[in-house]
Design an enzyme around this catalytic site. Structure first.
Site, PDB file in Angstrom:
ATOM      1  CD  GLU A   1      -9.566 -18.354  15.898  1.00 47.23           C
ATOM      2  OE1 GLU A   1      -9.054 -18.488  14.775  1.00 47.23           O
ATOM      3  OE2 GLU A   1      -9.238 -19.054  16.878  1.00 47.23           O
TER       4      GLU A   1
ATOM      5  CG  ASP B   1      -6.005 -17.559  16.659  1.00 46.69           C
ATOM      6  OD1 ASP B   1      -6.519 -17.018  17.657  1.00 46.69           O
ATOM      7  OD2 ASP B   1      -6.096 -18.774  16.412  1.00 46.69           O
TER       8      ASP B   1
ATOM      9  NE  ARG C   1     -13.982 -24.811  15.541  1.00 49.88           N
ATOM     10  CZ  ARG C   1     -13.443 -25.966  15.956  1.00 49.88           C
ATOM     11  NH1 ARG C   1     -14.205 -26.859  16.569  1.00 49.88           N
ATOM     12  NH2 ARG C   1     -12.169 -26.232  15.748  1.00 49.88           N
TER      13      ARG C   1
ATOM     14  CE  LYS D   1      -3.462 -19.680  17.928  1.00 51.57           C
ATOM     15  NZ  LYS D   1      -3.812 -21.092  17.769  1.00 51.57           N
TER      16      LYS D   1
END
EC number: 3.4.11.1
Length: 503
Positions: free
Chosen positions: A353, A274, A355, A281
């Site tokens: 992302e 991720d 969920r 991030k």
């Protein structure tokens, strides 16, 4: 030995039960707080006598002088001519199961540090009198043996080759087999989480799941690639995975023993890396994001253990696998995504992302007509802020589902805390242009994510959402039976839940 084309795997020690610790290189015993001070728990009287003759003082006294303690999980090593003794703090006399599990794990970790390149035989001799205690001690010791597999020219030979549980308990063999099966599943989940994202991505993760389930009775595996996902209408998984060179997958594993009348559905978040997508991030925040598939690792490892145990419950597990990356084909904030079943979602943040892929998995899982559905994911930093790094959050459809899940987690020895889903939180998911918005204000972020996921669960179905963002990955030092990096958190609770439903 692992190379650049192989997923790293940690070898599993052998597991035995015996009436004595003969032949062990290291013996693990307990140090408990008795009514008149610290007392050694375990060890044959003859061994205690020999040790005290060697050290010239009562063994508990020697342990305390050497820095030992009755604090749960503390360890001290006492070398003597017969073998090495590891005395582990167990708190008060009459300690419970989880203390025994943690103590055995701490002892195994201390024993492994004595290997110095050789392979050791370890005996756990802690006054174990029942078959259940044999299983618990074996679980703790095996889990404590685990270390992150290396990807080097150096082999991953185990520091501990054999774990022997010392006990005269009747009926210990079946309980020992249960411990072996459960520990193997946790090892598998840890191996997946610990694998770097250039080796474990949706395609290879799916292939490893197929290998894990290959020889299991009553188990079928279905893998949907990007073409099958498109045909099936899995818009959430496709949107999240659209920015990566590694195409997404949905893995469905079904265990269907003959005669089972109850169905448990498990849905796991499988974001193999991720980056945050276009809501990228920070560099520091991205470094550990190989762990963002810990939920999928838990459900897919758990279904293997459930099948090996032969539990009389139908289990359908879904691993929702994608890599969330920024690129010209990545999904954008404000995009409208049509998820499986037709619900439209306004994307509020591409770093929320998990969920979105879980929405597809939950909607599909509800078509299996489950009696209980559980989703599990490393979902929100908000849950970590609320509950810390050792406790997972649980949010449910109601009191019955909460009681069932929490009873299972307590029996398994994994720490969960229930959080609510309020009407105020649900209202914050309103979208003016889609059926629902994926995210909102920062406050109550864990509950907001749960409220979003509940929209994809058939009303009236018992449902639990497990947010394991804190305990799924250990960035601090190892403790008890918990290693650094992937912990395999959730596997034991899901297996115990299946056992409860099978009763």
């Amino acid at each position: 030995m692992a190379n650049s084309t192989q997923l790293p795997i940690r070898p599993r020690p052998d597991l035995k039960v015996s009436r004595n610790a003969n032949g062990a290189d290291v013996v693990i015993a307990g140090l408990v707080e008795g009514s008149h001070g610290p007392v050694v728990q375990g060890l044959a009287p003859r061994a205690v006598k020999e040790a005290e003759e060697t050290f010239g003082a009562p063994l508990a006294e020697v342990a305390i002088r050497a820095g030992g303690s009755t604090k749960v999980g503390s360890t001290v090593v006492l070398p003597w001519s017969r073998n090495s003794l590891v005395l582990v703090g167990c708190g008060a006399e009459g300690f419970d199961g989880e203390v025994l599990r943690k103590a055995a794990g701490s002892g195994a970790r201390a024993a492994a540090n004595l290997s110095h390149g050789s392979s050791l035989k370890v005996a756990v001799d802690m006054g174990i009198t029942s078959a259940e205690q044999v299983r618990i001690a074996a679980e703790g010791a095996l889990l404590g043996c685990y270390k992150v597999p290396t990807i080097t020219a150096v082999s991953n030979d185990p520091e501990i080759s054999t774990v022997t549980i010392v006990s005269n308990a009747r009926g210990a063999k079946p309980e020992l087999d249960k411990a072996r099966i459960l520990a193997d599943a946790v090892y598998t989940a840890r191996d997946w989480v610990d694998a770097p994202a250039n080796l474990l991505y949706p395609k290879t993760f799916a292939a490893s799941v197929q290998s894990w389930c290959k020889n299991l009775s009553d188990v079928t595996v279905e893998v949907l690639d990007e073409k099958a996902l498109l045909r099936g209408g899995f818009g959430g998984i496709l949107a999240v995975g659209g920015g990566s060179a590694h195409s997404p997958r949905l893995v469905r594993v079904e265990y269907a023993p003959e005669g089972a009348t109850t169905t448990l559905a498990l849905v796991g978040k499988g974001i193999t890396f991720d980056s945050g997508g276009l809501n990228i991030k920070t560099a520091d925040g991205m470094y550990t994001m190989k762990c963002d598939m810990g939920g999928a690792a838990a459900v897919l490892a758990a279904v293997g253990a459930i099948a090996c145990l032969g539990l009389n419950v139908r289990v359908v597990a879904y691993g929702c696998m994608a890599e969330n990356m920024p690129s010209g084909s990545a999904w954008r904030p404000s995009d409208i995504v049509t998820t499986y079943g037709g619900t439209t979602v306004e994307n509020g943040n591409s770093d929320a992302e998990g969920r979105i892929v879980m929405a597809d998995g939950l909607a599909r899982a509800c078509e299996d007509d489950p009696d209980f559905i559980v989703d599990i994911s490393t979902l929100t930093g908000a849950c970590m802020v609320a509950l810390g790094n050792h406790t997972a959050g649980v949010m449910t459809s109601g009191a019955q589902a909460a009681d069932t899940l929490l009873d299972a987690s307590e029996a398994a020895g994994e720490d969960f805390w229930e959080l609510p889903i309020t009407d105020e939180v649900r209202e914050r998911l309103h979208s003016d242009i889609a059926d629902i918005k994926s995210s909102g204000a920062r406050e109550g972020g864990a509950m907001l994510a749960a409220a979003f996921l509940q929209r994809f669960v058939t009303p009236g179905t018992d449902w639990a959402h497990l947010d394991i963002a804190g305990p799924a990955y250990n960035e601090a030092s190892a403790h008890g039976y918990t290693p650094i990096q992937g912990t395999g958190f959730g596997v034991r609770t899901l297996v115990q839940l299946a056992a409860h439903l099978a009763e």
